[in-house]
Design a protein around this motif. Structure first.
Motif, PDB file in Angstrom:
ATOM      1  N   SER A   1       0.823  -1.225   0.000  1.00  0.00           N
ATOM      2  CA  SER A   1       0.000   0.000   0.000  1.00  0.00           C
ATOM      3  C   SER A   1       0.851   1.268   0.000  1.00  0.00           C
ATOM      4  N   GLY A   2       1.896   1.256  -0.787  1.00  0.00           N
ATOM      5  CA  GLY A   2       2.754   2.427  -0.914  1.00  0.00           C
ATOM      6  C   GLY A   2       3.946   2.442   0.023  1.00  0.00           C
ATOM      7  N   LYS A   3       3.924   1.604   1.049  1.00  0.00           N
ATOM      8  CA  LYS A   3       5.024   1.612   2.037  1.00  0.00           C
ATOM      9  C   LYS A   3       6.337   1.146   1.419  1.00  0.00           C
ATOM     10  N   ALA A   4       6.269   0.267   0.403  1.00  0.00           N
ATOM     11  CA  ALA A   4       7.497  -0.216  -0.231  1.00  0.00           C
ATOM     12  C   ALA A   4       8.225   0.923  -0.932  1.00  0.00           C
ATOM     13  N   GLU A   5       7.480   1.807  -1.599  1.00  0.00           N
ATOM     14  CA  GLU A   5       8.110   2.956  -2.247  1.00  0.00           C
ATOM     15  C   GLU A   5       8.681   3.916  -1.209  1.00  0.00           C
ATOM     16  N   ILE A   6       7.954   4.135  -0.132  1.00  0.00           N
ATOM     17  CA  ILE A   6       8.444   5.025   0.931  1.00  0.00           C
ATOM     18  C   ILE A   6       9.757   4.493   1.501  1.00  0.00           C
ATOM     19  N   LEU A   7       9.802   3.192   1.770  1.00  0.00           N
ATOM     20  CA  LEU A   7      10.999   2.584   2.359  1.00  0.00           C
ATOM     21  C   LEU A   7      12.174   2.640   1.385  1.00  0.00           C
ATOM     22  N   MET A   8      11.922   2.341   0.126  1.00  0.00           N
ATOM     23  CA  MET A   8      12.990   2.398  -0.866  1.00  0.00           C
ATOM     24  C   MET A   8      13.499   3.823  -1.024  1.00  0.00           C
ATOM     25  N   GLY A   9      12.584   4.788  -1.036  1.00  0.00           N
ATOM     26  CA  GLY A   9      12.990   6.187  -1.164  1.00  0.00           C
ATOM     27  C   GLY A   9      13.859   6.644  -0.012  1.00  0.00           C
ATOM     28  N   LYS A  10      13.478   6.283   1.204  1.00  0.00           N
ATOM     29  CA  LYS A  10      14.283   6.642   2.376  1.00  0.00           C
ATOM     30  C   LYS A  10      15.661   5.999   2.306  1.00  0.00           C
ATOM     31  N   ALA A  11      15.693   4.736   1.874  1.00  0.00           N
ATOM     32  CA  ALA A  11      16.968   4.018   1.766  1.00  0.00           C
ATOM     33  C   ALA A  11      17.870   4.670   0.725  1.00  0.00           C
ATOM     34  N   PHE A  12      17.318   4.994  -0.440  1.00  0.00           N
ATOM     35  CA  PHE A  12      18.108   5.672  -1.467  1.00  0.00           C
ATOM     36  C   PHE A  12      18.696   6.970  -0.918  1.00  0.00           C
ATOM     37  N   LYS A  13      17.877   7.717  -0.207  1.00  0.00           N
ATOM     38  CA  LYS A  13      18.298   9.015   0.328  1.00  0.00           C
ATOM     39  C   LYS A  13      19.481   8.843   1.284  1.00  0.00           C
ATOM     40  N   GLU A  14      19.372   7.879   2.185  1.00  0.00           N
ATOM     41  CA  GLU A  14      20.422   7.689   3.178  1.00  0.00           C
ATOM     42  C   GLU A  14      21.674   7.049   2.580  1.00  0.00           C
ATOM     43  N   LEU A  15      21.505   6.233   1.553  1.00  0.00           N
ATOM     44  CA  LEU A  15      22.669   5.619   0.912  1.00  0.00           C
ATOM     45  C   LEU A  15      23.437   6.618   0.064  1.00  0.00           C
ATOM     46  N   GLY A  16      22.752   7.644  -0.420  1.00  0.00           N
ATOM     47  CA  GLY A  16      23.425   8.746  -1.111  1.00  0.00           C
ATOM     48  C   GLY A  16      24.018   8.415  -2.463  1.00  0.00           C
ATOM     49  N   TRP A  17      23.393   7.484  -3.190  1.00  0.00           N
ATOM     50  CA  TRP A  17      23.923   7.115  -4.500  1.00  0.00           C
ATOM     51  C   TRP A  17      23.670   8.210  -5.528  1.00  0.00           C
ATOM     52  N   LYS A  18      24.524   8.264  -6.549  1.00  0.00           N
ATOM     53  CA  LYS A  18      24.290   9.164  -7.667  1.00  0.00           C
ATOM     54  C   LYS A  18      23.086   8.654  -8.461  1.00  0.00           C
ATOM     55  N   ARG A  19      22.213   9.578  -8.830  1.00  0.00           N
ATOM     56  CA  ARG A  19      20.985   9.171  -9.524  1.00  0.00           C
ATOM     57  C   ARG A  19      21.293   8.483 -10.854  1.00  0.00           C
ATOM     58  N   GLU A  20      22.339   8.911 -11.542  1.00  0.00           N
ATOM     59  CA  GLU A  20      22.644   8.305 -12.839  1.00  0.00           C
ATOM     60  C   GLU A  20      23.154   6.868 -12.720  1.00  0.00           C
ATOM     61  N   ASP A  21      23.490   6.447 -11.502  1.00  0.00           N
ATOM     62  CA  ASP A  21      24.032   5.105 -11.310  1.00  0.00           C
ATOM     63  C   ASP A  21      22.965   4.044 -11.084  1.00  0.00           C
ATOM     64  N   ILE A  22      21.704   4.452 -10.919  1.00  0.00           N
ATOM     65  CA  ILE A  22      20.651   3.475 -10.659  1.00  0.00           C
ATOM     66  C   ILE A  22      19.496   3.666 -11.646  1.00  0.00           C
ATOM     67  N   VAL A  23      18.833   2.557 -11.938  1.00  0.00           N
ATOM     68  CA  VAL A  23      17.646   2.548 -12.793  1.00  0.00           C
ATOM     69  C   VAL A  23      16.467   2.145 -11.916  1.00  0.00           C
ATOM     70  N   VAL A  24      15.491   3.028 -11.787  1.00  0.00           N
ATOM     71  CA  VAL A  24      14.365   2.795 -10.887  1.00  0.00           C
ATOM     72  C   VAL A  24      13.087   2.651 -11.710  1.00  0.00           C
ATOM     73  N   ALA A  25      12.363   1.581 -11.449  1.00  0.00           N
ATOM     74  CA  ALA A  25      11.089   1.337 -12.122  1.00  0.00           C
ATOM     75  C   ALA A  25       9.974   1.255 -11.096  1.00  0.00           C
ATOM     76  N   THR A  26       8.827   1.821 -11.445  1.00  0.00           N
ATOM     77  CA  THR A  26       7.636   1.607 -10.630  1.00  0.00           C
ATOM     78  C   THR A  26       6.448   1.419 -11.552  1.00  0.00           C
ATOM     79  N   LYS A  27       5.316   1.052 -10.952  1.00  0.00           N
ATOM     80  CA  LYS A  27       4.150   0.660 -11.748  1.00  0.00           C
ATOM     81  C   LYS A  27       2.884   1.306 -11.195  1.00  0.00           C
ATOM     82  N   VAL A  28       1.967   1.634 -12.089  1.00  0.00           N
ATOM     83  CA  VAL A  28       0.663   2.170 -11.703  1.00  0.00           C
ATOM     84  C   VAL A  28      -0.440   1.284 -12.267  1.00  0.00           C
ATOM     85  N   TYR A  29      -1.523   1.202 -11.529  1.00  0.00           N
ATOM     86  CA  TYR A  29      -2.760   0.535 -11.936  1.00  0.00           C
ATOM     87  C   TYR A  29      -3.605   0.212 -10.708  1.00  0.00           C
TER      88      TYR A  29
END
Length: 339
Positions: A62-90
């Motif tokens: 119910s959206g918590k997976a995206e919230i958790l991944m977003g927080k993790a990305f933020k704290e890990l501090g990776w360069k955006r160009e180094d990762i490919v992120v996919a999500t889905k709607v429906y």
């Protein structure tokens, strides 16, 4: 073999995007089984091994997976160009209290859905936005125009689908070509030793006419291909032991017993290679040249590290090995999912 080899990268269909042959997805574990520190550990383990593709969806937990991944990305501090992120709607993210327009593939939900996903992920854009299922209630032209609107606004670089049929993909491309718009670059089907119809048969005309990147899910057939459910056993801590997935446990234990028994016959092939049954199954998926990336979903670091060792065995999936697997699996490879 104990060491994890160097990651292999593949082109995503006809795009210029390069993705890791194995990737990491948030379904089940993020928000249900893992907290922030565990999520960071898994994502870092994946990233350090060369994984650059990370998969999510608006409805995962119910959206918590995206919230958790977003927080993790933020704290890990990776360069955006180094990762490919996919999500889905429906499916929507407000389960179970959704209003009537908070799901589906209307232009309204596609636009509002991706904006909500970006807020949860704390990202300005995702690399891929997928239609998580087809929506027969919406004209294809509206769907194609809405996803192109998302691309034009820079909220995603590519759009695609998940669990669409070959005919639906061809229809989307026909609309896109007629309107001078961008068609779906990628499809995310279920694909494993027991589930082959879409990838190996249904999508054949799409490959020929348009090319198609594949980011396949459930390479282990919900854990069946690990061999851990041998004899009908459900180990504590496994996906099927999670109460939220009681429906999946029932479907597998009651409807997939023949597959569970077949895995016992696949084990000698894996042993001969020096692989686990799971590594054999992952390597089998990745060995298909049509497959861009195989999405894994480990909830423990040790599981992820074991899965990554499947890279050692991709080149060992020869035509003779494929035939040996086919002889064991037989018609089970072409049966419907069953739940």
């Amino acid at each position: 073999m104990s060491e994890t080899p160097k990651m292999v990268y593949k082109q995503l269909g006809k795009t210029g995007l390069k993705v890791s042959a194995l990737s990491y997805g948030a379904w089940v574990s993020f928000g249900d089984q893992l907290g922030l520190e565990e999520a960071k550990e898994l994502l870092k383990t994946a990233y350090d091994a060369g994984i650059n593709y990370f998969d999510n969806a608006e409805n995962y937990s119910s959206g918590k997976a995206e919230i958790l991944m977003g927080k993790a990305f933020k704290e890990l501090g990776w360069k955006r160009e180094d990762i490919v992120v996919a999500t889905k709607v429906y499916f929507g993210s407000q389960l179970p209290d959704m209003t009537i327009n908070a799901k589906g593939l209307s232009r309204k939900h596609i636009v509002e859905g991706v904006q909500a996903s970006l807020a949860r992920l704390q990202l300005e854009y995702v690399d891929l936005l997928l239609a998580h299922r087809p929506d027969p209630s919406v004209p294809m032209e509206e769907v194609v125009r809405a996803f192109n609107h998302v691309l034009d606004r820079g909220w995603a670089f590519y759009w695609g689908t998940s669990e669409w049929t070959g005919a639906q993909l061809l229809e989307a491309w026909e609309v896109a070509d007629r309107l001078g718009l961008v068609g779906p670059a990628v499809e995310q089907p279920e694909y494993n030793i027991f589930q082959r119809h879409k990838v190996e048969r249904d999508f054949a005309p799409v490959y020929e006419k348009h090319g198609l990147g594949l980011t396949v899910w459930s390479p282990l057939a919900s854990g069946i291909l690990t061999g851990k459910y041998s004899g009908g056993n459900v180990p504590e801590g496994s996906r099927l032991s999670v109460e939220k997935f009681a429906w999946l446990r029932k479907g597998i234990m009651e409807g997939k017993r023949a597959q569970i028994d077949a895995v016992d016959k696949l084990k000698p092939i894996a042993e001969r290679m020096g692989a686990t049954p799971a590594q054999l199954a992952l390597a089998w998926c990745a060995a298909n040249p049509r497959v861009s990336t195989v999405i894994t979903g480990s909830s423990k670091r040790s599981q992820l590290e074991d899965n990554l060792k499947a890279l050692n065995f991709i080149d060992k999936i020869t035509d003779d090995v494929k035939k040996e697997i086919d002889d064991i699996v037989g018609d089970l490879a072409w049966q419907p999912r069953g739940w």
